[in-house]
Design an enzyme around this catalytic site. Structure first.
Site, short mmCIF file in Angstrom:
data_model
loop_
_atom_site.label_atom_id
_atom_site.label_comp_id
_atom_site.label_asym_id
_atom_site.label_seq_id
_atom_site.Cartn_x
_atom_site.Cartn_y
_atom_site.Cartn_z
N ASN A 1 1.20 -0.37 5.88
CA ASN A 1 1.64 -0.99 4.64
C ASN A 1 2.40 -2.25 5.00
OD1 ASN A 1 2.58 -1.60 2.04
ND2 ASN A 1 4.36 -0.28 2.27
N GLY A 2 1.93 -3.40 4.52
CA GLY A 2 2.60 -4.65 4.82
C GLY A 2 1.60 -5.77 5.01
N CYS B 1 0.86 -1.17 0.00
CA CYS B 1 0.00 0.00 0.00
C CYS B 1 0.90 1.23 0.00
CB CYS B 1 -0.90 0.01 1.23
SG CYS B 1 -2.04 -1.39 1.34
N GLY C 1 -1.48 1.37 -4.89
CA GLY C 1 -2.77 0.82 -4.52
C GLY C 1 -3.89 1.57 -5.19
N TYR D 1 9.44 -3.87 -9.31
CA TYR D 1 8.17 -3.45 -9.91
C TYR D 1 7.41 -2.39 -9.14
CZ TYR D 1 3.21 -3.78 -11.19
OH TYR D 1 1.92 -3.48 -11.55
#
Length: 485
Positions: free
Chosen positions: A102-103, A2, A28, A260
């Site tokens: 985030n994770g 995220c 996201g 990416y």
């Protein structure tokens, strides 16, 4: 994966948060949310969809205050279609806490049981972020001895969070009436970067975000990365206090950020994403030269956008003409992070179009950043054939993805990974390519870490070696049974 941001300012932060989320939209696109603090009062707005479609003028006007945080969601836990799963999450005690994350936590089964039976806390979603928030709230409650809250109590609570949760987590939260708290897991798997700027009057303003480009765009100076296991607390007056809160730490950042996920103009953990991708191309070119006679390749083509730096280097090192054969529709989001295989497949041809004049009668070497499920790659090979390509060599700047990624990227099932259980010639046949060449794991590691002091990377989706040491075969089987891709 995220995108998160938090700001403590001397002026209203709603527009700053909104602008920052636009810059993080690539991380996201399922949902987004903003929360601000106006003194002790929280204001929050969140919705499904992307940033530009989620917030209206009336929403922005209601987001009052000089402190705030924001989130763009890419679903790895919970249901993408449920607005209740969107972040931020809020609890009203102690003080009132709002949190974004985030994770991916890997011990949610144990946490769910403990939150119910020991902490007596109710979690109203399937999100691991809401679990993380309730763990933090419980531990903070246990540190409070009076009405006031001091940074030591906050840091002690974070230390207890590190003891209870497993997996990857970069966290930003607000404690009503007190300040902004940010912390990172003891392995530093997911990125978190601290920035600062001074007002004309010399007062400090602070920002914490997933990627450095957010800081630079807001004219903040990059102070440093938040260290693994470290917590940073910024008071309402702009005082920044930090402390190491984990007993043992190792910096093991996620390699897929550089392959990416991150934007190329970001620097994370001291590593330029763009330069890392150039080096991936250099090393991939050497592997290509070793494994095939490239003398009959007419052109090298990237799959836009993230593979472009690697493709340029492949072309340069092999002495082959570089051409752009695929045109990208900018109004279709990133297919990799779309929820559901059917939606990804449907979106590939909406996203890319092959220009016949660049393919007709040519032997083309296509460079992609990675190949995960093979959905996009197979469609791309078919498009190249239909556009008139004579031969198609497909290459990947990353190694074969053979194992699930459990630290924040939506690859939960081995069965959906095209490289799982297949040798490279078998993958080529599955994709319909004449030749298939992957980056070597050692070359990827070297390309990312070259010129830095970083010794390790999370390469688990390529090697099956999970850095936290708590990911078992039984856990992977449970993930495959219970989580949708």
């Amino acid at each position: 994966m995220c995108g998160i941001v938090g700001i403590v300012s001397t002026e209203p932060v709603n527009q700053q948060i909104y602008d920052s989320l636009l810059l993080l939209q690539h991380r996201g696109q399922d949902s987004t949310g903003i929360a601000t603090a106006d003194g002790p009062i929280f204001h929050m707005s969140k919705a499904r969809g992307q940033v530009r479609e989620a917030f209206r003028t009336r929403d922005m006007r209601s987001l009052l205050g000089n402190m705030g945080l924001g989130h763009v969601r890419y679903t790895t836990k919970g249901a993408a279609e449920r607005e209740e799963e969107a972040q931020p999450f809020y609890v009203n005690a102690p003080y009132g806490i709002i949190l974004v994350h985030n994770g991916n936590l890997t011990n949610t089964r144990e946490l769910s049981e403990d939150l119910f039976r020991i902490d007596r806390r109710h979690v109203n979603s399937t999100s691991d972020t809401e679990m993380l928030l309730n763990v933090l709230a419980t531990e903070l409650q246990g540190q409070i001895t009076g009405l006031d809250l001091d940074p030591d109590q906050v840091f002690n609570a974070v230390s207890q969070v590190h003891e209870r949760v497993e997996g990857s987590y970069a966290v930003i939260s607000m404690i009503a009436g007190h300040g902004l708290l940010a912390f990172r897991d003891p392995w530093g798997i997911r990125p978190l970067i601290l920035g600062k700027r001074l007002t004309a009057a010399g007062k400090p303003e602070w920002i914490v975000a997933s990627e450095s480009l957010v800081l630079e765009n807001g004219d903040y100076e990059v102070v440093r990365d938040v260290e693994p296991g470290e917590a940073i607390f910024i008071t309402l007056d702009g005082e920044m206090i930090s402390r190491q809160c984990a007993r043992t730490t190792r910096l093991v950042p996620c390699s897929f950020e550089y392959v990416y996920l991150a934007r190329p103009d970001s620097i994370m953990n001291g590593i330029s994403v763009y330069e890392a991708r150039l080096r991936m191309g250099d090393r991939l070119a050497s592997t290509i030269a070793t494994h095939m006679d490239h003398g009959d390749i007419d052109v090298v083509m990237p799959i836009p956008d993230s593979s472009r730096p690697a493709a340029m280097q492949v072309a340069q090192k092999l002495g082959i003409e570089y051409r752009e054969g695929f045109y990208k529709n900018r109004y279709v989001g990133r297919t990799f992070i779309m929820p559901g295989q059917a939606q990804r497949k449907r979106s590939v041809r909406q996203k890319l179009n092959a220009m016949g004049m660049e393919f007709k009668g040519k032997n083309v070497l296509i460079v992609d950043d990675s190949i995960v499920r093979g959905t996009t790659s197979k469609e791309i090979v078919e498009m190249a054939r239909a556009a008139g390509a004579n031969k198609v060599t497909f290459t990947s700047a990353a190694p074969p993805v053979r194992f699930p990624h459990v630290y924040g990227i939506n690859m939960p099932s081995r069965q959906e990974l095209i490289a799982h259980g297949r040798k490279i010639p078998e993958i080529a046949r599955e994709l319909g390519a004449d030749h298939m060449i992957y980056q070597e794991v050692a070359d990827l590691r070297a390309a990312i870490t070259e010129g830095t002091g970083i010794q390790e990377l999370d390469l688990s989706c390529f090697t099956g070696d999970y850095v936290t040491g708590t990911v078992t075969e039984e856990y992977l089987e449970w993930v495959e049974r219970t989580q949708l891709s």
